[in-house]
Design an enzyme around this catalytic site. Structure first.
Site, PDB file in Angstrom:
ATOM      1  N   GLU B  57       3.830 -44.914 -13.696  1.00  0.00           N
ATOM      2  CA  GLU B  57       5.221 -44.828 -13.274  1.00  0.00           C
ATOM      3  C   GLU B  57       5.820 -46.185 -12.934  1.00  0.00           C
ATOM      4  O   GLU B  57       7.011 -46.429 -13.140  1.00  0.00           O
ATOM      5  CB  GLU B  57       5.337 -43.884 -12.070  1.00  0.00           C
ATOM      6  CG  GLU B  57       4.916 -42.443 -12.375  1.00  0.00           C
ATOM      7  CD  GLU B  57       3.399 -42.234 -12.467  1.00  0.00           C
ATOM      8  OE1 GLU B  57       2.637 -43.130 -12.033  1.00  0.00           O
ATOM      9  OE2 GLU B  57       2.968 -41.178 -12.977  1.00  0.00           O
ATOM     10  N   PHE B  82       6.372 -38.951  -8.083  1.00  0.00           N
ATOM     11  CA  PHE B  82       5.784 -40.180  -8.646  1.00  0.00           C
ATOM     12  C   PHE B  82       6.870 -41.166  -9.088  1.00  0.00           C
ATOM     13  O   PHE B  82       6.680 -42.380  -9.042  1.00  0.00           O
ATOM     14  CB  PHE B  82       4.888 -39.841  -9.843  1.00  0.00           C
ATOM     15  CG  PHE B  82       3.923 -38.724  -9.562  1.00  0.00           C
ATOM     16  CD1 PHE B  82       3.063 -38.801  -8.470  1.00  0.00           C
ATOM     17  CD2 PHE B  82       3.875 -37.604 -10.364  1.00  0.00           C
ATOM     18  CE1 PHE B  82       2.173 -37.768  -8.195  1.00  0.00           C
ATOM     19  CE2 PHE B  82       2.992 -36.565 -10.089  1.00  0.00           C
ATOM     20  CZ  PHE B  82       2.140 -36.647  -9.006  1.00  0.00           C
TER      21      PHE B  82
HETATM   22  C1  LIG Z   1       0.685 -40.448 -10.420  1.00  0.00           C
HETATM   23  C2  LIG Z   1       0.696 -39.214 -11.228  1.00  0.00           C
HETATM   24  N1  LIG Z   1       1.481 -39.145 -12.321  1.00  0.00           N
HETATM   25  C3  LIG Z   1       1.539 -38.016 -13.039  1.00  0.00           C
HETATM   26  C4  LIG Z   1       0.803 -36.924 -12.682  1.00  0.00           C
HETATM   27  C5  LIG Z   1       0.900 -35.632 -13.488  1.00  0.00           C
HETATM   28  N2  LIG Z   1      -0.332 -35.391 -14.239  1.00  0.00           N
HETATM   29  C6  LIG Z   1      -1.264 -34.516 -13.795  1.00  0.00           C
HETATM   30  S1  LIG Z   1      -2.602 -34.430 -14.786  1.00  0.00           S
HETATM   31  C7  LIG Z   1      -1.942 -35.558 -15.868  1.00  0.00           C
HETATM   32  C8  LIG Z   1      -2.708 -35.962 -17.103  1.00  0.00           C
HETATM   33  C9  LIG Z   1      -4.082 -36.437 -16.774  1.00  0.00           C
HETATM   34  O1  LIG Z   1      -4.782 -36.846 -17.903  1.00  0.00           O
HETATM   35  P1  LIG Z   1      -6.293 -37.317 -17.754  1.00  0.00           P
HETATM   36  O2  LIG Z   1      -6.394 -38.344 -16.690  1.00  0.00           O
HETATM   37  O3  LIG Z   1      -6.792 -37.711 -19.089  1.00  0.00           O
HETATM   38  O4  LIG Z   1      -7.013 -36.028 -17.183  1.00  0.00           O
HETATM   39  P2  LIG Z   1      -7.742 -34.841 -17.962  1.00  0.00           P
HETATM   40  O5  LIG Z   1      -7.342 -34.906 -19.406  1.00  0.00           O
HETATM   41  O6  LIG Z   1      -9.183 -35.101 -17.790  1.00  0.00           O
HETATM   42  O7  LIG Z   1      -7.300 -33.585 -17.289  1.00  0.00           O
HETATM   43  C10 LIG Z   1      -0.682 -35.978 -15.420  1.00  0.00           C
HETATM   44  C11 LIG Z   1       0.191 -36.936 -16.121  1.00  0.00           C
HETATM   45  C12 LIG Z   1      -0.002 -37.031 -11.528  1.00  0.00           C
HETATM   46  N3  LIG Z   1      -0.729 -35.994 -11.065  1.00  0.00           N
HETATM   47  N4  LIG Z   1      -0.051 -38.187 -10.834  1.00  0.00           N
END
Ligand SMILES: Cc1ncc(C[n+]2csc(CCOP(=O)(O)OP(=O)(O)O)c2C)c(N)n1
Lengths: 273, 314
Positions: B57, B82
């Protein structure tokens, strides 16, 4: 580890997969994909690697676990229930008003949850802080394990923290990257490429180990190697598949944050027998 | 309830309209939440003008500031929690200090996010954004108002914060509604108490006015979607005419609409004020409507505060 241990850890992982699907279905929302990809990683930690006492969550000699990818809360809650931190009947309260099992882990509510997470990119800094505190308190035994998503590595804070772990020679910090290759908006390689994750951590001064994140023996071997490397932080890059174990969720971004219907839940549980 | 729509749906659609109208300067950025915020709609049609920065962000805000400095008009997505808190210094120093033309349009504000819980329910964003010089803060009450707010921000120079939500809401404004920055809308007039609301609470303030009418209490209801600049004259006129004010917001009672109105009244017309909002706490997991009850954000809660305000006049 003996063959029986490996089998017991794998059995826990299977139970955790069933719990994840059931919990998210009961809640009507939540994150199955990234919880399922981490089932073996978390079960190997809780049932094969970490020293911890479910009946004494504050035991000073325990190893600490930080779920930096806090949206995968179901995999952690299931492991904690399996280990006996609280009753399994709590699992069906996930995400409901008044439940200790919040949508993202809350250290003030759940026994066994070390730190509160949910805002991505912050867990490794928390892990470093825990590790520095252990060092200051003369605890040279306990380790701090931190599970990160690969998409999460796009947050700048991860790399600020990675620099710090190496700078302070935090040999008690072990990061595990759940390298499932997917995030929300698509494959990580397309949204914002984090390629060569291992090389990146190496360049930041970490000792890097690769492993198969769904193979318990491979994970045990990686953790064993990590435990022998004590003069600096260790990153384990675990190759995984998002949604692993449920055919229609596997490697599919749509199941990042979506609850299965009753029918889908039944199908999934059937596959997880 | 087919006419119920979430304010977030206005984002992708309005950006598409603006682009179709020839606004080649408009670009959008998101941080791995393009589907949730609906910027994905714009991305599908104008892929070369959309940038998914990944889960980053701060990077999103800095890149947006650079795009604006380079003459583009960026709109940024992500979730309110965020998109404000995580990137606060970038918003302050790269965007607002330089008075750059960045439009912050995050979604999923407030407790109506639901089961994700307190880590994801942003209740401090109006406060954080309102305090920044050059920043204007809009909290539209329905889909139509959200479209109007996005269009107004697109045509004005400088930074804007437009707070959008996940929950589907009924329309409170009619088809001829025109959104104006800095204007409060009197939706209903009554002599006994003024209900000043923003966002999801406008509908509830109107419902509260119905409840109160049944008891002989006549309420003025104002949609204060423009929290900064605040429409002082309209709010003061209603406050003076009724002698009591209740503010209603899905936000902390600290720093948001309630505080803005308290500042206005305190300096110009000290009077009876009650504030409906989340009382200095974080959110928690639950279903949206259940949480609105839990945190005292229903029409009945507004009516209770209004009765109290009216009683205090005696
Ligand atoms: C700071 C922040 N930005 C956005 C989000 C929303 N969000 C939740 S899970 C996710 C994607 C995560 O991807 P990854 O780290 O690859 O996790 P996985 O695929 O293992 O679930 C996002 C963007 C968040 N929780 N925190």
């Amino acid at each position: 580890m003996t063959g029986t241990d490996t089998e017991a850890i794998a059995a826990h992982a299977r139970q955790m997969r069933r719990d994840i699907v059931q919990m998210v279905a009961d809640a009507g929302s939540g994150h199955p994909g990234g919880s399922l990809s981490a089932a073996e990683i978390v079960s190997t930690l809780y049932f094969g690697v970490m020293r911890h006492r479910p009946d004494d969550p504050a035991w000073e000699g325990r190893d600490r676990f930080v779920l930096s990818k806090g949206h995968a809360a179901p995999v952690l809650y299931s492991a904690l229930a399996e280990a006996g931190y609280f009753g399994r009947e709590q699992l069906s309260t996930l995400r409901k008003l008044g439940s200790m099992l919040q949508g993202h882990p809350d250290m003030r509510k759940v026994p066994g949850v070390e730190v509160s997470t949910g805002s991505l990119g912050q867990g490794l800094a928390l892990a470093n802080g825990l590790a520095l505190a252990l060092r200051l308190q003369g605890n040279t035994d306990s380790r701090v394990y931190c599970l990160l998503g690969d998409g999460e590595l796009q947050e700048g804070e991860v790399w600020e923290s990675a620099m710090l772990s190496a700078h302070y020679d935090l040999g008690n910090v072990i990061a595990i990257i759940d390298r499932n290759g997917l995030q929300i908006d698509g494959p990580t390689s397309e949204v914002m490429d984090v390629s060569e994750v291992g090389d990146k951590f190496s360049a930041f001064g970490w000792f890097v180990i690769g492993c198969d994140g769904h193979d318990v023996d491979s994970l045990l071997d990686a953790f064993e190697k990590a435990s022998r490397h004590t003069d600096g932080p260790v990153a384990i890059v675990a190759q995984t598949m998002k949604g692993k174990g449920v055919s229609f969720m596997e490697n599919n971004c749509d199941w990042h944050g979506r609850a299965p219907s009753a029918d889908e839940c039944a199908t999934a549980l059937g596959e997880l027998e | 309830m087919s006419d119920k729509r979430a304010t977030r749906e206005a984002l992708g659609e309005t950006l598409l309209e603006l682009a179709a109208e020839g606004r080649d300067d408009i670009v959008a950025l998101d941080a791995d939440l393009a589907k949730s915020t609906t910027t994905a709609k714009f991305a599908a049609k104008y892929p070369e003008r959309f940038f998914d920065v990944g889960i980053a962000e701060q990077n999103m805000m800095g890149t947006a500031a650079g795009l604006a400095a380079g003459g583009m008009t960026p709109f940024t997505g992500s979730f309110a929690v965020f998109a404000t808190g995580r990137a606060y210094d970038q918003i302050r120093n790269s965007v607002c200090y330089a008075n750059l033309n960045v439009k912050l349009t995050p979604t999923h504000a407030g407790v109506t996010v639901g089961p994700d819980g307190g880590s994801h329910q942003m209740l401090e964003d109006i406060a954080l954004m309102r305090v920044l010089p050059n920043m204007r803060v809009l909290v539209p009450a329905d889909y139509r108002a959200a479209k109007g707010a996005i269009r107004a921000a697109a045509s004005a120079q400088g930074p804007f914060y437009i707070r959008l939500g996940r929950m589907a809401l009924p329309q409170v404004h009619g088809e001829d509604f025109v959104f104006e920055i800095g204007r409060a809308y009197v939706l209903r007039e009554g002599a006994d108490v003024t209900l000043a609301a923003c966002g999801v609470m406008v509908e509830r303030a109107l419902a509260a006015a119905d409840l109160l009418a049944g008891e002989g209490i006549a309420a003025t209801v104002i949609d204060v979607s423009s929290i900064k600049p605040l429409d002082g004259p309209t709010i003061l006129a209603a406050a003076r005419a009724t002698g009591a004010v209740v503010t209603c917001e899905e936000h902390s009672i600290i720093g948001g609409l309630g505080s803005a109105v308290a500042e206005l009244l305190g300096e110009n017309a000290p009077m009876i004020l009650e504030r409906i909002g989340v009382r200095d706490s974080f959110g928690t997991s639950g279903e949206p409507e259940e949480l609105m009850r839990h945190f005292g954000l229903t029409a009945e809660d507004v009516a209770i505060a209004a009765r109290k305000a009216v009683a205090r006049k005696a």
